[in-house]
Design an enzyme around this catalytic site. Structure first.
Site, PDB file in Angstrom:
ATOM      1  N   ILE A  12       0.845  -1.200   0.000  1.00 30.85           N
ATOM      2  CA  ILE A  12       0.000   0.000   0.000  1.00 30.85           C
ATOM      3  C   ILE A  12       0.877   1.246   0.000  1.00 30.85           C
ATOM      4  CG2 ILE A  12      -1.794   1.284   1.248  1.00 30.85           C
ATOM      5  CD1 ILE A  12      -2.691  -1.437   2.469  1.00 30.85           C
ATOM      6  N   ASP A  32      12.058  -0.706   6.900  1.00 26.76           N
ATOM      7  CA  ASP A  32      13.199  -1.605   7.160  1.00 26.76           C
ATOM      8  C   ASP A  32      13.357  -2.657   6.060  1.00 26.76           C
ATOM      9  OD1 ASP A  32      11.151  -3.379   7.618  1.00 26.76           O
ATOM     10  OD2 ASP A  32      11.795  -3.944   9.647  1.00 26.76           O
ATOM     11  N   LEU A  33      12.539  -2.554   5.027  1.00 28.43           N
ATOM     12  CA  LEU A  33      12.598  -3.460   3.861  1.00 28.43           C
ATOM     13  C   LEU A  33      12.412  -4.928   4.276  1.00 28.43           C
ATOM     14  CD1 LEU A  33      15.492  -1.720   1.852  1.00 28.43           C
ATOM     15  CD2 LEU A  33      13.029  -1.299   1.725  1.00 28.43           C
ATOM     16  N   GLY A  36       8.842  -4.883   2.462  1.00 34.18           N
ATOM     17  CA  GLY A  36       8.888  -3.893   1.379  1.00 34.18           C
ATOM     18  C   GLY A  36      10.162  -4.033   0.569  1.00 34.18           C
ATOM     19  N   SER A 118      -7.298  -1.550  11.013  1.00 34.92           N
ATOM     20  CA  SER A 118      -7.738  -2.715  10.239  1.00 34.92           C
ATOM     21  C   SER A 118      -9.146  -3.150  10.601  1.00 34.92           C
ATOM     22  CB  SER A 118      -6.781  -3.869  10.534  1.00 34.92           C
ATOM     23  OG  SER A 118      -7.331  -5.085  10.090  1.00 34.92           O
ATOM     24  N   TYR A 142      -2.529  -9.236  16.396  1.00 35.69           N
ATOM     25  CA  TYR A 142      -2.542  -8.194  15.358  1.00 35.69           C
ATOM     26  C   TYR A 142      -3.706  -7.226  15.594  1.00 35.69           C
ATOM     27  CZ  TYR A 142      -3.236  -6.137  10.688  1.00 35.69           C
ATOM     28  OH  TYR A 142      -3.412  -5.265   9.636  1.00 35.69           O
ATOM     29  N   PHE A 203      -7.730 -22.510   3.550  1.00 36.16           N
ATOM     30  CA  PHE A 203      -7.821 -22.780   4.990  1.00 36.16           C
ATOM     31  C   PHE A 203      -9.285 -22.687   5.407  1.00 36.16           C
ATOM     32  CE2 PHE A 203      -3.486 -20.914   4.542  1.00 36.16           C
ATOM     33  CZ  PHE A 203      -2.792 -22.083   4.816  1.00 36.16           C
ATOM     34  N   ARG A 274      -7.345 -21.252   9.966  1.00 38.38           N
ATOM     35  CA  ARG A 274      -6.316 -20.610  10.785  1.00 38.38           C
ATOM     36  C   ARG A 274      -6.913 -20.161  12.116  1.00 38.38           C
ATOM     37  NH1 ARG A 274      -3.580 -16.553   6.368  1.00 38.38           N
ATOM     38  NH2 ARG A 274      -2.003 -17.995   5.616  1.00 38.38           N
ATOM     39  N   ASP A 277      -9.062 -16.818  12.711  1.00 43.35           N
ATOM     40  CA  ASP A 277      -9.536 -16.370  11.395  1.00 43.35           C
ATOM     41  C   ASP A 277     -10.976 -15.873  11.506  1.00 43.35           C
ATOM     42  OD1 ASP A 277      -8.667 -16.105   8.681  1.00 43.35           O
ATOM     43  OD2 ASP A 277     -10.123 -17.637   8.123  1.00 43.35           O
TER      44      ASP A 277
END
Ligand code: NAD
Ligand code: UD1
Length: 308
Positions: A12, A32-33, A36, A118, A142, A203, A274, A277
């Site tokens: 994003i 920090d790649l 990405g 989120s 999360y 899943f 999962r 989920d």
């Protein structure tokens, strides 16, 4: 405007960075790649600066944030599954770094703030479509971190230290979403495997639903929010960003099977669901629509554009 995009080398973030540069802004990316990539960002561009560093590291934050007018906080471990497997590691990035960033921005006077929350914060709330006021039932580390991040942001906003807006993204998809990890977003994984004729794992029973929203629609919401004058305290403005369409994974697979360039029939096998989920998810996006935003790309068109 000078804008810091944390996580700007990611999926994003790289689309947002390109759109901000197109709109004439100067962009600093702090990344920090870890997921990405440098290659996601435009090459020679004077108004773009990349700081490679950890968003939880105070020195990196100070370097990236000094002199900015605004920040968009996207850096996170985006995989819900990764947070279930490593709650301590993901917490450092997904909450501790956010609190450090908000606190430092407030002290440096970088007031304008956008935060990527989120749909996961709603958990398995059955009150569909999910409005922003629906009860939050985070089911995973999360989701708990994203919701806590909103609460911290609301604190800085109420105190008048930040002029902030939070966005609850539903399931974002589009080009540059990396399919490489088993924790990658489902559309990137399914399209990658469908293209190669590789086996797809489902899943659960495939009846779980998501609200898939195309990345450019998300980016337009963010760019427009930066252009709007900020809102004053007390309440933190929060917006769902989805398409308002509920799609099951079985429907997604059927849509992928209809795309040109896909090897059919798809080879699909089942695995247990999962942990944590979410069963059903779809957004009520009337609040964001009231600002003049609307989703422009449907599932089929978005899938075709992603497949390339
Ligand atoms: P992504 O993994 O492509 O982007 C995250 C970026 O953050 C990557 O470039 C990564 O290298 C960087 N990053 C991770 N940890 C870092 C750290 N400690 N320090 C600095 N950089 C770090 O994922 P994305 O899908 O582009 O997600 C962007 C944001 O949107 C995340 O906050 C995610 O939680 C949120 N979000 C995504 C979705 C979705 O469907 N993709 C939905 C809801 C919310
Ligand atoms: C996704 C985002 C998360 C975001 C949330 C908002 C990613 C990696 N995750 O989480 O950042 O906050 O949306 O709603 O971008 N699945 C399979 N097979 C696979 C992969 C996934 O069946 O190979 C299933 C999963 O079990 C799940 C669904 O597809 O039921 C979606 O999974 P995933 O793309 O990981 O997204 P979310 O967990 O919804």
């Amino acid at each position: 405007m000078r804008v810091l995009v944390t996580g700007g080398a990611g999926f994003i973030g790289s689309h947002l960075t390109a759109a901000l540069l197109d709109a004439g802004h100067a962009v600093t990316v702090l990344d920090d790649l870890s997921t990405g990539k440098r290659a996601n960002l435009p090459g020679a561009e004077e108004r773009l600066r990349l700081v490679v560093g950890d968003v939880a590291d105070q020195a990196a934050l100070e370097e990236a944030l000094a002199g900015q007018d605004a920040f968009v906080h996207l850096a996170a471990v985006a995989s819900v599954e990764a947070s279930v497997r490593d709650p301590v590691g993901t917490h450092r990035t997904n909450l501790e770094a956010s609190v450090r960033l908000f606190d430092l921005a407030a002290r440096l006077g970088v007031k304008r703030a956008l935060y990527a929350s989120s749909a996961a914060v709603y958990g398995d709330n059955p009150a569909l479509p999910l409005g922003e006021e629906a009860e939050k039932r985070p089911l995973t580390p999360y989701a708990a971190d994203k919701l806590a991040g909103e609460h911290y942001l609301a604190h800085f906003h109420r105190a008048g230290h930040l002029d902030a807006t939070a966005f609850r993204f539903f399931n974002v998809f589009g080009p540059r979403q990396d399919p490489a990890s088993p924790y990658s977003g489902v559309i990137s994984v399914f399209l990658d495997r469908a293209r190669r004729g590789a086996p797809i794992t489902l899943f659960g029973d495939g009846e779980q639903t998501r609200d898939f929203v195309y990345v450019q629609d998300v980016v337009r919401a963010l760019v427009a929010a930066l252009a709007r004058p900020g809102q004053t305290p007390p309440e933190l403005p929060v917006f769902n960003v989805g398409r308002g369409a509920e799609v099951s994974l079985l429907e997604l697979l059927a849509a992928i099977e209809r795309l040109p360039g896909v090897r059919t029939p798809l080879s699909v096998s089942s695995a247990p669901p999962r942990q944590g989920d979410i069963r059903r998810s779809v957004a009520d996006v009337s609040r964001l629509r009231a600002t003049g935003w609307e989703p422009r790309t449907g599932l089929e068109a978005g899938l075709a554009a992603t497949l390339g």
